[in-house]
Write an enzyme that holds these catalytic residues in place. Structure first.
Site, PDB file in Angstrom:
ATOM      1  N   LYS A  52       0.844  -1.200   0.000  1.00 32.47           N
ATOM      2  CA  LYS A  52       0.000   0.000   0.000  1.00 32.47           C
ATOM      3  C   LYS A  52       0.877   1.246   0.000  1.00 32.47           C
ATOM      4  CE  LYS A  52      -3.899  -2.322   2.070  1.00 32.47           C
ATOM      5  NZ  LYS A  52      -4.290  -3.023   3.275  1.00 32.47           N
ATOM      6  N   GLN A  96      -5.322  -2.538   9.444  1.00 38.07           N
ATOM      7  CA  GLN A  96      -5.062  -3.811   8.775  1.00 38.07           C
ATOM      8  C   GLN A  96      -5.628  -4.969   9.605  1.00 38.07           C
ATOM      9  OE1 GLN A  96      -3.735  -4.072   5.707  1.00 38.07           O
ATOM     10  NE2 GLN A  96      -3.997  -6.272   5.765  1.00 38.07           N
ATOM     11  N   ASP A 119     -11.483   1.801   3.545  1.00 44.01           N
ATOM     12  CA  ASP A 119     -11.667   0.362   3.358  1.00 44.01           C
ATOM     13  C   ASP A 119     -13.138   0.023   3.119  1.00 44.01           C
ATOM     14  OD1 ASP A 119      -9.646  -1.513   3.239  1.00 44.01           O
ATOM     15  OD2 ASP A 119      -9.268  -1.493   5.397  1.00 44.01           O
TER      16      ASP A 119
HETATM   17  N1  GUN Z   1      -6.636  -7.734   5.458  1.00 40.52           N
HETATM   18  C1  GUN Z   1      -6.722  -8.372   4.266  1.00 40.52           C
HETATM   19  N2  GUN Z   1      -7.269  -7.558   3.334  1.00 40.52           N
HETATM   20  C2  GUN Z   1      -7.532  -6.398   3.951  1.00 40.52           C
HETATM   21  C3  GUN Z   1      -8.095  -5.160   3.506  1.00 40.52           C
HETATM   22  O1  GUN Z   1      -8.487  -4.963   2.356  1.00 40.52           O
HETATM   23  N3  GUN Z   1      -8.199  -4.187   4.458  1.00 40.52           N
HETATM   24  C4  GUN Z   1      -7.799  -4.367   5.741  1.00 40.52           C
HETATM   25  N4  GUN Z   1      -7.943  -3.358   6.609  1.00 40.52           N
HETATM   26  N5  GUN Z   1      -7.275  -5.500   6.181  1.00 40.52           N
HETATM   27  C5  GUN Z   1      -7.144  -6.503   5.280  1.00 40.52           C
END
Ligand code: GUN
Length: 293
Positions: A52, A96, A119
């Site tokens: 990211k 996350q 998200d």
């Molecule tokens: N863990 C796996 N995929 C994601 C995601 O798209 N967002 C978040 N916050 N955690 C994740």
């Protein structure tokens, strides 16, 4: 059969985002800023957050990571969420997942301000998305819709079968495909582990979206000739054919299903590359206050 190239489409979108960021900077405005909260040392989570950060850099966004040991208390984590909610320099942030067991994930998600929830996991965003109000749509469903749109696929009136009902993929994509939008306006059926006569249902699908989480679950006999297949799965399975001893496989048995399809997403290189791009799209919207004005 036409391949839906998520890598190429993702690169195109990143280029478009970078152009918009350049315009902001030329106008002396600050670029979008995405933050991530990372708890513990889960390698997959660390990889996601690093990717990211890299993607942000590619398009000219600012990014920051708030990293904590896995013994952080729920209270401390909630304080950090509150701090980011109130920081005017942060346009959007993610926590996350997964979080350690002693932390209530739902409580944390609900503490994120919906305006910064890029998200799209907060119930306010899920609700707004469901009734067709402007909302942050979570990364994978948004990525799927973008792939369909940019591949020029007509969905109106088509039979769309979604395999899987998870909160982060199956359920939201089923809602998006049934909304009165383009893409959308499809007749949607949601199937899951308890569905009877699964093959009978999937083999009537014009568009089959598979997010069942089982490697190579969908076989050729389950797919209609000329169908469009979107494969959300990504699994590292043992293989004697590669040097590493592993190979990435989707939820679809690609070799036998692909020849029957009019369009199909490969694994890797289909839906996967679109998820981070979707997060960038949402962060740009947050910076421009497009969703909550
Ligand atoms: N863990 C796996 N995929 C994601 C995601 O798209 N967002 C978040 N916050 N955690 C994740």
């Amino acid at each position: 059969m036409e391949l839906i190239d998520g890598k190429k489409i993702g690169t195109e979108i990143k280029r478009e985002i970078a152009e918009q960021v350049k315009k902001m900077i030329d106008a002396d405005e600050r670029p979008p800023h995405l933050a991530a909260i990372l708890v513990g040392n889960d390698p997959a989570s660390e990889t996601y957050v690093t990717s990211k950060g890299k993607a942000c850099k590619e398009v000219g966004f600012d990014s920051s990571t708030y990293k904590f040991e896995s013994d952080i208390t729920e209270e401390e984590l909630l304080e950090t969420v509150e701090f980011l909610n109130n920081d005017p320099e942060i346009d959007g942030f993610i926590v996350q997942l997964p979080l350690p067991d002693h932390i209530d994930e739902n409580k944390v998600i609900q503490a994120i301000s919906p305006e910064k929830d890029v998200d799209g996991f907060h119930p306010v965003n899920v609700g707004r998305m469901t009734i067709g109000l402007p909302a942050y749509v979570s990364a994978t469903p948004n990525g799927i819709m973008e792939l369909i749109k940019r591949s020029g696929i007509e969905t109106e009136g088509e039979n769309c079968v979604v395999l899987g009902r998870s909160n982060i993929v199956g359920r939201p994509v089923s809602i998006l495909m049934s909304r009165t939008t383009n893409p959308g306006n499809a007749t949607v059926t949601v199937c899951h582990s308890r569905t009877k006569n699964l093959k009978e249902i999937t083999s009537k699908a014009d568009i089959l979206i598979v997010a069942i989480g089982k490697p190579e679950f969908v076989t050729a006999d389950m797919v209609k000739e000329g169908a469009i297949v979107i494969d959300v799965g990504i699994h590292r399975v043992e293989s004697s054919e590669t040097k590493s001893g592993f190979r990435l496989k989707g939820d679809v048995k690609y070799d036998e299903v692909a020849p029957k399809c009019s369009f199909i997403t490969p694994v890797p290189g289909g839906v996967g590359p679109m998820t981070i791009v979707s997060l960038l799209m949402n962060t740009l919207k947050a910076r421009k206050k497009e969703i909550y004005s």
